[in-house]
Design a protein around this motif. Sequence first.
Motif, PDB file in Angstrom:
ATOM      1  N   VAL A 136      17.626  37.315 104.581  1.00  0.00           N
ATOM      2  CA  VAL A 136      18.514  38.204 105.060  1.00  0.00           C
ATOM      3  C   VAL A 136      19.245  39.250 104.246  1.00  0.00           C
ATOM      4  CG1 VAL A 136      18.446  37.417 107.239  1.00  0.00           C
ATOM      5  CG2 VAL A 136      20.284  36.915 105.356  1.00  0.00           C
ATOM      6  N   THR A 137      20.043  40.041 104.266  1.00  0.00           N
ATOM      7  CA  THR A 137      20.930  40.677 103.666  1.00  0.00           C
ATOM      8  C   THR A 137      22.549  39.971 104.167  1.00  0.00           C
ATOM      9  OG1 THR A 137      20.616  43.045 104.254  1.00  0.00           O
ATOM     10  CG2 THR A 137      19.297  42.358 102.933  1.00  0.00           C
ATOM     11  N   ALA A 138      23.250  40.348 103.231  1.00  0.00           N
ATOM     12  CA  ALA A 138      24.412  39.061 104.306  1.00  0.00           C
ATOM     13  C   ALA A 138      25.499  39.724 102.809  1.00  0.00           C
ATOM     14  CB  ALA A 138      24.247  38.055 104.998  1.00  0.00           C
ATOM     15  N   LYS A 139      27.027  39.399 103.422  1.00  0.00           N
ATOM     16  CA  LYS A 139      28.065  38.930 102.796  1.00  0.00           C
ATOM     17  C   LYS A 139      27.517  37.299 102.431  1.00  0.00           C
ATOM     18  CE  LYS A 139      33.328  39.313 103.023  1.00  0.00           C
ATOM     19  NZ  LYS A 139      34.080  39.834 103.249  1.00  0.00           N
ATOM     20  N   SER A 140      28.084  36.958 103.398  1.00  0.00           N
ATOM     21  CA  SER A 140      27.448  35.404 102.947  1.00  0.00           C
ATOM     22  C   SER A 140      26.726  34.577 103.872  1.00  0.00           C
ATOM     23  CB  SER A 140      28.918  34.804 103.057  1.00  0.00           C
ATOM     24  OG  SER A 140      30.154  34.736 104.124  1.00  0.00           O
TER      25      SER A 140
END
Length: 416
Positions: free
Chosen positions: A267-271
């Motif tokens: 995934v791409t994610a903030k955290s």
Amino acid sequence: MDRRSLLFTTAAFASFPPLLFGYAMGTKKNIKSFGKAYAYLLEPALRQREVGTSQLVIDSAEFSGVAFQHVAWHKVRFVNCDFVGAYEIKLSELRDCVFEDCRFAGIINWGISRSIRFVRCQAGGQSNVIDLSGSSDVHFESCSFVGKAQSPNNWGGIGSRGDATFVDCKAKWFELAGYKKIVLDRCEAQDIGIWTDSPANSGASYESAAVTIQTSKFRGVLDMAARDLQSLTIRDTVLEHLNLNNAAIKSDVLIERVKGGFINAGVTAKSFSIRNSEVFGNGKNISFVMPMDSAQQVLLESTNFGTGPMQRVNLGPGRPLQDSEWQAAPINSLAVVRNCTLPIVDASWLETQRLVFEGNTIGSLDISNGRIGQLEVNGNSVDRSVNLAKTQVKESKIQVFAKDQAKFDGSNLKAR
């Protein structure tokens, strides 16, 4: 954890309803024979004039062969009704309505839905039961949804283009929809997908769903690949295969107290955080995939990623990077792996501002070919090898390894 505990027997799904496209027509009275009640559904203004805002109850009706187009249904209780047909029901609005023990086999659009309850309802085959954007407070309780075939192209779908909550529901070969929010609580499912909005569907103003899954069991694949989400939280859940590959998550991912087979967290994610969990691979040599440089912050803590000596955890990009692919400012500011069990770790070709391995039990560790601002490797138990070849680090704090256990060729690190 015994790996067999991840595998649900077919008996767990024996209570699923038969496929509704095999439903025999004519077993209930058609809605056209319901006199005033039928007239009120066709003409809500007539109902308002004659009975005002009192609740309308429709019991044991079959909805088929009649078009309910661009009308609003308010305060209707449907009991033991069958909705069969395609594109016949296309409302402008559905509000303060309850469906109890109803069945759906077709394509239905409720319009903008608000405060709706589906209780012990069933949907099957390739049914598509959905509403419009702007909907809210849609609940499914003790419902069952069973698709027609194993191929996702033949699955049905149900839910809301607003927020949808599923409690004590069962699903198989189906997609559960929610554009703003999806909650799955105490659900059991086999091979299902989560259906959300996307830029391709709605343009730049697309809805971004916050997904919460708790106290549930999933056999087969729980598919959220390439989905666009606001956030994802999974707690106290058993799952066989979680597919998040290429999912785009604006905010945070939290996986906590999960017993899992294989998790693809590309995934791409903030955290991204996974903690206090067990992820054993379900017979695969790879138990967990998470390119840590695709999230701003990553925490893997107090999690067992397998006990077999060949069980892999992939934490790097998974391939060599070309010179043009290295980031001027790494997306990942902090990646921490703490108090975990990891037979084989591949964190090669990783670019991060800070990488920490602390207090882990590791078979072999590969952090080769990386570009790392601060590297800390402390207090780990490593059985076999540590590969730091060709890794460039600005600052480092690395534990002492056994003689010839660590490889530093081509790096700017030195053995201690």
